[in-house]
Scaffold this active site. Structure first.
Site, PDB file in Angstrom:
ATOM      1  N   CYS A   1      -7.783  -4.597  -4.764  1.00  0.00           N
ATOM      2  CA  CYS A   1      -6.838  -3.989  -5.181  1.00  0.00           C
ATOM      3  C   CYS A   1      -5.922  -4.892  -5.611  1.00  0.00           C
ATOM      4  O   CYS A   1      -4.883  -4.778  -6.515  1.00  0.00           O
ATOM      5  CB  CYS A   1      -6.108  -2.963  -4.494  1.00  0.00           C
ATOM      6  SG  CYS A   1      -5.297  -3.458  -3.088  1.00  0.00           S
TER       7      CYS A   1
ATOM      8  N   ARG B   1      -5.164  -0.102 -13.760  1.00  0.00           N
ATOM      9  CA  ARG B   1      -3.797   0.407 -13.011  1.00  0.00           C
ATOM     10  C   ARG B   1      -2.985   0.850 -14.394  1.00  0.00           C
ATOM     11  O   ARG B   1      -2.102   2.019 -14.254  1.00  0.00           O
ATOM     12  CB  ARG B   1      -3.048  -0.608 -12.235  1.00  0.00           C
ATOM     13  CG  ARG B   1      -3.833  -1.011 -11.007  1.00  0.00           C
ATOM     14  CD  ARG B   1      -3.896   0.149 -10.115  1.00  0.00           C
ATOM     15  NE  ARG B   1      -2.662   0.736  -9.731  1.00  0.00           N
ATOM     16  CZ  ARG B   1      -1.631   0.569  -9.036  1.00  0.00           C
ATOM     17  NH1 ARG B   1      -1.999  -0.732  -8.266  1.00  0.00           N
ATOM     18  NH2 ARG B   1      -0.612   1.096  -8.851  1.00  0.00           N
TER      19      ARG B   1
ATOM     20  N   ARG C   1       7.589   3.446  -3.815  1.00  0.00           N
ATOM     21  CA  ARG C   1       7.039   2.501  -2.959  1.00  0.00           C
ATOM     22  C   ARG C   1       7.536   2.339  -1.604  1.00  0.00           C
ATOM     23  O   ARG C   1       8.811   1.907  -1.800  1.00  0.00           O
ATOM     24  CB  ARG C   1       6.486   1.009  -3.601  1.00  0.00           C
ATOM     25  CG  ARG C   1       6.068  -0.069  -2.392  1.00  0.00           C
ATOM     26  CD  ARG C   1       5.135  -1.268  -3.332  1.00  0.00           C
ATOM     27  NE  ARG C   1       4.256  -0.569  -3.761  1.00  0.00           N
ATOM     28  CZ  ARG C   1       3.111  -1.557  -4.197  1.00  0.00           C
ATOM     29  NH1 ARG C   1       3.418  -2.993  -4.011  1.00  0.00           N
ATOM     30  NH2 ARG C   1       2.305  -1.047  -4.925  1.00  0.00           N
TER      31      ARG C   1
ATOM     32  N   HIS D   1      -2.333   5.110  -1.005  1.00  0.00           N
ATOM     33  CA  HIS D   1      -2.130   4.297  -2.233  1.00  0.00           C
ATOM     34  C   HIS D   1      -2.912   5.113  -3.299  1.00  0.00           C
ATOM     35  O   HIS D   1      -3.971   4.550  -3.981  1.00  0.00           O
ATOM     36  CB  HIS D   1      -2.506   2.831  -2.059  1.00  0.00           C
ATOM     37  CG  HIS D   1      -2.068   1.815  -3.305  1.00  0.00           C
ATOM     38  ND1 HIS D   1      -1.186   2.611  -4.230  1.00  0.00           N
ATOM     39  CD2 HIS D   1      -2.261   0.638  -3.573  1.00  0.00           C
ATOM     40  CE1 HIS D   1      -0.819   1.608  -5.122  1.00  0.00           C
ATOM     41  NE2 HIS D   1      -1.515   0.515  -4.582  1.00  0.00           N
TER      42      HIS D   1
ATOM     43  N   ASP E   1      -9.503  -5.677   1.127  1.00  0.00           N
ATOM     44  CA  ASP E   1      -8.156  -5.691   0.686  1.00  0.00           C
ATOM     45  C   ASP E   1      -7.553  -6.747   1.760  1.00  0.00           C
ATOM     46  O   ASP E   1      -8.297  -7.239   2.687  1.00  0.00           O
ATOM     47  CB  ASP E   1      -7.527  -4.073   0.821  1.00  0.00           C
ATOM     48  CG  ASP E   1      -6.154  -4.158   0.555  1.00  0.00           C
ATOM     49  OD1 ASP E   1      -5.337  -5.450   0.009  1.00  0.00           O
ATOM     50  OD2 ASP E   1      -5.265  -3.428   1.018  1.00  0.00           O
TER      51      ASP E   1
HETATM   52  N1   CP Z   1      -2.543  -3.246  -6.082  1.00  0.00           N
HETATM   53  C1   CP Z   1      -1.403  -3.241  -6.015  1.00  0.00           C
HETATM   54  O1   CP Z   1      -0.781  -2.028  -5.680  1.00  0.00           O
HETATM   55  O2   CP Z   1      -0.669  -4.288  -6.475  1.00  0.00           O
HETATM   56  P1   CP Z   1       0.968  -4.529  -6.361  1.00  0.00           P
HETATM   57  O3   CP Z   1       1.224  -4.673  -4.915  1.00  0.00           O
HETATM   58  O4   CP Z   1       1.115  -5.928  -6.975  1.00  0.00           O
HETATM   59  O5   CP Z   1       1.662  -3.503  -7.195  1.00  0.00           O
HETATM   60  N1  NVA Z   2      -2.747  -2.817   1.803  1.00  0.00           N
HETATM   61  C1  NVA Z   2      -1.850  -3.449   1.041  1.00  0.00           C
HETATM   62  C2  NVA Z   2      -2.245  -3.117  -0.485  1.00  0.00           C
HETATM   63  C3  NVA Z   2      -1.249  -3.782  -1.455  1.00  0.00           C
HETATM   64  C4  NVA Z   2      -1.419  -3.321  -2.950  1.00  0.00           C
HETATM   65  C5  NVA Z   2      -0.537  -3.378   1.345  1.00  0.00           C
HETATM   66  O1  NVA Z   2      -0.035  -2.223   1.884  1.00  0.00           O
HETATM   67  O2  NVA Z   2       0.139  -4.230   1.305  1.00  0.00           O
END
Ligand code: CP
Ligand code: NVA
Length: 309
Positions: free
Chosen positions: A268, A295, A106, A133, A228
């Protein structure tokens, strides 16, 4: 289908048949929980998990998935590993590659996960970047299929920011023949290169991709309404300005009244309480916690197919 050794940086790199296979594998693993716990297909294998940003769902689902499949996961926060202290992405990748059997990352910049993959001899999985994502969208497609049946021909409305999750949904929906309408404030539309790719895939599958600033038009007759957070991780300094610009894009009961009566609401997560009202989030149409659970099942399929085969 053999996906062993593959990386997942974006759903662009996967055909509709391969996405279909990963969804079917997810269903199989979800239904047959005891079998894979018994056979431990990833026994002896280790996944390195780099996290430059916080996470609940992605971290926990992946760590639990590795445990369930008989493997081991190492959580590597960039606050702890040398990547956060000036070691390069290229060197990090070349070191990890010699020790682990897969890397999940990430990152802030999508280029970093691309570079990790470039120097890796093991599968690299994008666990969220500023651009995409993909793991989230596998869970979303599974959730939609469980609630709505065949994906092709459904209409998904995205209301909010043209962000990483929106981008991956555009690719995933277009590839699976789903119509997607995206409504954002002016200036927050998804990037044109992503829209062009999605439209190209849509041309092949007969899907329709619409980008608009009109939330009502996007939601009208939708089977699925998705939003989101308006402020993604890394955008904290822009929060006040963005929240003001997104005032007319909050998913309210008035807005979802334009969707089909049996529409489902998806997010999400994490839910930051600005992008949809509590009434919508807590309504009987909301499937956000099924989506979160999926997930686990989808990442288990990805890890099993890429690392186990
Ligand atoms: N939806 C998602 O990726 O959640 P987290 O940021 O908690 O991993
Ligand atoms: N768009 C959000 C998604 C989190 C899972 C972010 O990037 O923070």
């Amino acid at each position: 289908m053999d996906l062993k050794g593959r990386s997942l940086l974006s759903l662009e790199d996967f055909t509709a048949n391969e996405i279909r296979f990963l969804l079917d594998e997810s269903k199989r693993l979800k239904a047959d929980f005891k079998a894979y716990k018994r056979t431990k297909p990833l026994s002896g294998l280790t996944l390195g998990m780099i996290f430059q940003k916080r996470s609940t769902r992605t971290r926990v689902s992946t760590e639990v998935a590795m445990y369930n499949l008989g493997g081991h996961a190492i959580f590597l926060s960039s606050a702890d590993i040398q990547l956060g202290g000036g070691e390069t992405v290229k060197d990090t990748s070349r070191v990890l590659t010699r020790m682990v059997d897969g890397v999940l990352a990430r990152v802030y910049s999508h280029d970093d996960v691309v570079e990790l993959a470039e120097y890796s001899t093991v599968p690299v999985i994008n666990a969220l970047s500023d651009k995409y994502h993909p793991l989230q969208i596998l869970a979303d497609l599974l959730t939609i299929e469980e609630h709505k049946g065949d994906l092709a021909g459904l209409k998904l409305a995205w209301v909010g920011d043209g962000n990483n999750v929106c981008n991956s949904l555009l690719i995933g929906c277009a590839k699976m023949g789903m119509n997607m309408s995206v409504a954002t404030p002016k200036g927050y539309e998804p990037p044109s290169d992503v829209v062009e790719k999605a439209k190209d895939y849509a041309d092949e599958t007969g899907a329709e991709i619409v980008i608009t600033n009109d939330a009502i038009a996007a939601v009208t007759s939708a089977d699925i309404v998705v939003t989101d957070t308006f402020v993604s991780m890394g955008e904290e300094e822009e929060a006040a300005a963005k929240l003001k610009e997104f005032e007319n894009y909050i998913v309210t009961e008035e807005l979802v009244a334009y969707a089909k009566p049996n529409y489902i609401f998806m997010h999400c997560l994490p839910y930051k309480h600005k992008e949809a009202t509590e009434e919508v989030f807590e309504s009987k149409n909301s499937v956000v916690f099924d989506e979160a659970e999926n997930r686990l099942h989808t990442v288990m399929a990805v890890l099993n197919c890429f690392m186990g085969g």
